[in-house]
Design an enzyme around this catalytic site. Structure first.
Site, PDB file in Angstrom:
ATOM      1  CD  GLN A   1      -3.018  -0.488  -0.200  1.00  0.00           C
ATOM      2  OE1 GLN A   1      -3.020   0.666  -0.621  1.00  0.00           O
ATOM      3  NE2 GLN A   1      -3.750  -1.436  -0.760  1.00  0.00           N
ATOM      4  CB  SER A   2       4.161   1.946  -1.485  1.00  0.00           C
ATOM      5  OG  SER A   2       4.954   3.065  -1.791  1.00  0.00           O
ATOM      6  CG  ASN A   3       0.603   6.699   0.578  1.00  0.00           C
ATOM      7  OD1 ASN A   3      -0.540   6.464   0.233  1.00  0.00           O
ATOM      8  ND2 ASN A   3       1.012   6.626   1.843  1.00  0.00           N
TER       9      ASN A   3
ATOM     10  CB  CYS B   1       4.689   2.309  -5.165  1.00  0.00           C
ATOM     11  SG  CYS B   1       6.198   1.556  -4.510  1.00  0.00           S
TER      12      CYS B   1
END
Ligand SMILES: *Cc1c(COP(=O)(O)O)cnc(C)c1O
Length: 323
Positions: free
Chosen positions: A73-75, A77
């Site tokens: 759930q990387s912002n 990325c």
């Protein structure tokens, strides 16, 4: 100061707003918020400011692919995938973990934005990133490695100039409070404060690192960022303000504190926080206000670093639901 190449795609300046109802409820200092959740790139967030410098560097090096890594759930990325699409570059994301049963939130958006996903085991994620980088290079795709969280001296420049922006907005604050993780935001802010003469204290709430390690890391990155800009000052760990009292549960693990902060901001201000970063930093700020750590006659600027798409992540649904 050395001029660092920069693209201009973020929606800047971001607004500064008053959190008057929150401040009244907490019966403490004046509280303001800097809306970097509204930087404009595919739901925005703090990585957008960094990417203005990182993508400019990638273009200058003739890159055709952005490659980076992060959590499912990387912002970071998601925003990197959006920047790649915007500038006609390919994007490869090395994500730690396994493909979730159902794509949601940031992970869904990164794919929608056209990123290719490579899965890695948590323990070998650094090697997996290196391997994916080499493979892209061998295939002639000219990859540019965007560091974890965009936190290189180049990326941190985004937050150096965010301080200049804040001063041009004529905002005075005794304290600047924000989540600190890979350190680029923190390093940029302290370098900017030194360069442009901002007097407020820059207090990072640690998301996933103990106090001493984060201080050492941010001091080093801040010194490197200053050097990158041709400035001759350096930072020692004790120059860096870190509070690591709120990260015990671990990265992305919600406790009652984050949930309370998310509900307070929502119900008193109509303001959305994210579960991983701003929820935790706001919980820290609220606790520090309640304990009287900030004087009542001081002012606090909470820097909203974004991340709100994660509110829709399948993973956090069971924690953040209406009571
Ligand atoms: C990445 C991120 C942070 C942490 O910023 P760093 O520069 O990595 O310390 C804070 N908030 C959000 C929403 C983020 O995505």
């Amino acid at each position: 100061m050395i001029e660092i190449p920069r693209l201009n795609f973020a929606h800047l300046p971001t607004r500064v707003e008053s959190l008057a109802r929150l401040a009244t409820t907490l019966d403490g200092p004046e509280v303001m918020i800097k809306r970097d959740d509204q930087t404009g790139l595919a739901f925005g967030g703090n990585k957008t400011r960094k990417l203005e410098f990182l993508v400019a560097e990638a273009q200058a090096m003739g890159a055709r692919t952005l490659i980076t890594a992060g959590a499912v759930q990387s912002n970071h990325c998601r925003q990197t995938a959006a920047a790649a699409a915007r500038f006609g570059l390919d994007c490869i994301l090395v994500l730690a973990g396994a493909a979730p049963e159902r794509a949601s939130a940031n992970f869904l958006l990164s794919q929608l934005l056209g990123a290719e996903v490579v899965w890695a085991e948590w323990d070998t994620r650094h090697e997996a990133l290196q391997k994916a980088y080499e493979a892209a290079k061998d295939a002639g795709n000219q990859p540019y490695l965007v560091p974890y969280g965009g936190s290189s001296p180049t990326g941190a420049c985004g937050y150096v100039f965010a301080i200049q922006e804040l001063m041009e907005q004529e905002i005075q604050a005794d304290w600047v409070v924000f989540p600190s993780s890979s350190g680029g935001t923190h390093a940029g802010l302290v370098v900017g404060a030194r360069m442009f003469g901002f007097g407020g204290k820059i207090l990072g709430i640690s998301i996933d690192e103990n106090e001493q390690d984060l201080k050492v890391h941010v001091a080093r990155l801040a010194s490197d960022t200053a050097a990158h800009l041709g400035e001759d000052f350096t930072f020692e760990p004790d120059d860096i303000l870190v509070n690591a009292d709120y990260c015990e549960a671990g990265y992305g693990v919600l406790t009652e504190k984050e949930v309370e902060a998310i509900y307070l901001f929502a119900s008193l201000e109509g303001m959305l926080l994210d579960p991983v970063y701003t929820g935790r930093a706001a919980a820290g700020m609220i606790d520090l206000i309640r304990r009287g750590v900030f004087n009542r006659n001081e002012s606090v600027l909470f820097w909203h670093t974004g991340g709100t798409p994660a509110l829709f992540a399948e993973k956090y649904m069971e924690f953040i639901h209406p009571k």
